[in-house]
Design an enzyme around this catalytic site. Sequence first.
Site, PDB file in Angstrom:
ATOM      1  N   HIS A  18       0.944  -1.203  -0.325  1.00  0.00           N
ATOM      2  CA  HIS A  18       0.012  -0.297  -0.306  1.00  0.00           C
ATOM      3  C   HIS A  18       0.759   0.926  -0.277  1.00  0.00           C
ATOM      4  O   HIS A  18       1.117   1.667   1.123  1.00  0.00           O
ATOM      5  CB  HIS A  18      -0.521  -0.023   1.289  1.00  0.00           C
ATOM      6  N   LEU A  21       2.197   6.830  -4.913  1.00  0.00           N
ATOM      7  CA  LEU A  21       3.415   7.622  -5.327  1.00  0.00           C
ATOM      8  C   LEU A  21       3.122   8.424  -6.127  1.00  0.00           C
ATOM      9  O   LEU A  21       4.168   8.922  -6.431  1.00  0.00           O
ATOM     10  CB  LEU A  21       3.977   5.646  -6.531  1.00  0.00           C
ATOM     11  N   ASN A  52      -5.229   5.616  -6.707  1.00  0.00           N
ATOM     12  CA  ASN A  52      -5.689   6.866  -7.140  1.00  0.00           C
ATOM     13  C   ASN A  52      -4.997   8.071  -7.702  1.00  0.00           C
ATOM     14  O   ASN A  52      -4.695   9.166  -7.180  1.00  0.00           O
ATOM     15  CB  ASN A  52      -6.352   6.817  -5.938  1.00  0.00           C
ATOM     16  N   HIS A 139     -10.391  -0.921   1.480  1.00  0.00           N
ATOM     17  CA  HIS A 139     -10.285   0.130   1.940  1.00  0.00           C
ATOM     18  C   HIS A 139     -11.340   0.213   3.561  1.00  0.00           C
ATOM     19  O   HIS A 139     -10.703   0.860   3.552  1.00  0.00           O
ATOM     20  CB  HIS A 139     -10.144   1.563   1.160  1.00  0.00           C
ATOM     21  N   HIS A 192      -5.387  -1.262   5.726  1.00  0.00           N
ATOM     22  CA  HIS A 192      -5.096  -0.454   7.187  1.00  0.00           C
ATOM     23  C   HIS A 192      -6.381  -0.513   7.686  1.00  0.00           C
ATOM     24  O   HIS A 192      -7.275   0.445   7.930  1.00  0.00           O
ATOM     25  CB  HIS A 192      -5.472   1.383   6.677  1.00  0.00           C
ATOM     26  N   ASP A 265       1.138   3.340   3.599  1.00  0.00           N
ATOM     27  CA  ASP A 265       0.265   3.726   3.157  1.00  0.00           C
ATOM     28  C   ASP A 265       0.707   4.801   3.718  1.00  0.00           C
ATOM     29  O   ASP A 265      -0.137   5.854   3.305  1.00  0.00           O
ATOM     30  CB  ASP A 265      -1.555   3.817   4.385  1.00  0.00           C
ATOM     31  N   HIS A 269       1.693  14.062   0.868  1.00  0.00           N
ATOM     32  CA  HIS A 269       0.829  15.770   0.067  1.00  0.00           C
ATOM     33  C   HIS A 269       1.861  16.705   0.263  1.00  0.00           C
ATOM     34  O   HIS A 269       2.814  16.814   1.050  1.00  0.00           O
ATOM     35  CB  HIS A 269      -0.598  15.499   1.332  1.00  0.00           C
ATOM     36  N   PRO A 283      -5.879  14.207   4.293  1.00  0.00           N
ATOM     37  CA  PRO A 283      -5.164  12.776   5.144  1.00  0.00           C
ATOM     38  C   PRO A 283      -4.445  12.107   4.120  1.00  0.00           C
ATOM     39  O   PRO A 283      -4.402  12.077   3.308  1.00  0.00           O
ATOM     40  CB  PRO A 283      -6.829  12.003   4.856  1.00  0.00           C
TER      41      PRO A 283
END
Length: 390
Positions: A18, A21, A52, A139, A192, A265, A269, A283
């Site tokens: 998880h 990138l 995503n 998820h 997760h 995970d 950001h 998040p």
Amino acid sequence: DVIDAGGQVLLPGFVDLHTHLREPGREDTETIDSGSAAAALGGYTAVFAMANTDPVADNAVIVEHVWRRGQEAGLVDVHPVGAVTVGLKGEKLAELGTMANSQARVKVFSDDGLCVADPLLMRRALEYSTALDVVIAQHAEEPRLTVGAQAHEGERAARLGYTGWPAAAEESIVARDCLLALHANARLHVCHVSTSGTADVLAWAKDRGTKVSAEVTPHHLLLTDERLATYDPVNKVNPPLRTESDAAKLRNALAEGVIDCVATDHAPHAVQDKDTEWTAARPGMLGLQTALSIVTETMVRTGLLDWRGVARVMSERPAEIGNLADHGRPIEVGEPANLALVDPDAEWTVRGAELASIAANTPYEGMRLPGVVTATLLRGRITARDGKIC
Ligand code: NCD
Ligand code: ZN
Ligand code: ZN
Ligand code: ZN
């Protein structure tokens, strides 16, 4: 080139099921080059790149692009995760077979945060996955229970003024999908896991013979909703940081095998998306370069896992779940090996600005952590050594 491994622990290279990138779409926060470097420095030899991206990895063109860029970066095997649905909207199944049979050989498909909320769609995805011998990674965020949610729903969030995200949002959908997987005789992977109740649901489902596996992140093993008092969005993550009793239960579930493995995970950001008010912040947190240290701190130093167990949760089980034959195995004579060398007694201080990721959003800023990855080898070639990319 001789490596002095005296006093160190030799492990099979880590496998992350998880990783975000961010390429294509958010190369201002991470690229396949920078993320691969972070992975190699963290002891990883294979990562699964989440779907995503922008555009979403829901077709063969995108997954082949990501796979090829990973090969070009050459530091870690980048295995693209395909989106279960077109555009992550959860309305129409993507062409899983086309992605599975592409050059990228996609083995894991994910709804990536938006959740396959429609039970019929999830049932069809699970049935389809069995025929293709791939796995659906859920998820587990029931969207109708998480609207506007920002923090673990409980006494602390209520007192501090956060909108709550109940444990039931995760537990109810994991229970549903375990039952659907058993019904479809399909494999299911739960991303997760964050609550104590989810660990109970997993134990119950495994006991009944469900082919379910699960991952826990390093941050859910160590951090709790105590961090909410800071109002610092570096601590904002999906699913939210839970209570200390949840974290304790997750550590035990990982030690006992109810939770199969650790996955980072890793979610880079930009500064402007984190250095803002809590409700507006995105998040997610960085994880690739700190995972081994957090596992050392929470699982090894506490006596919950020995290094054999670390090899199981960081490498062997994730390689099995992701269907990688060339990772997560002991070294065989004459075979170019995937390895991580770890100094268990050394310590280091985390500085976000010094991590290989373009983004710097680590919740461990300034913390002194045990366990240092001193070398990583991909098929016998040194990719990282003493904190530097080779
Ligand atoms: C992830 C992201 O930023 O892409 N964020 C997060 O908080 N974990 C999405 C996800 O895995 O849910
Ligand atoms: Zn590989
Ligand atoms: Zn998620
Ligand atoms: Zn994620």
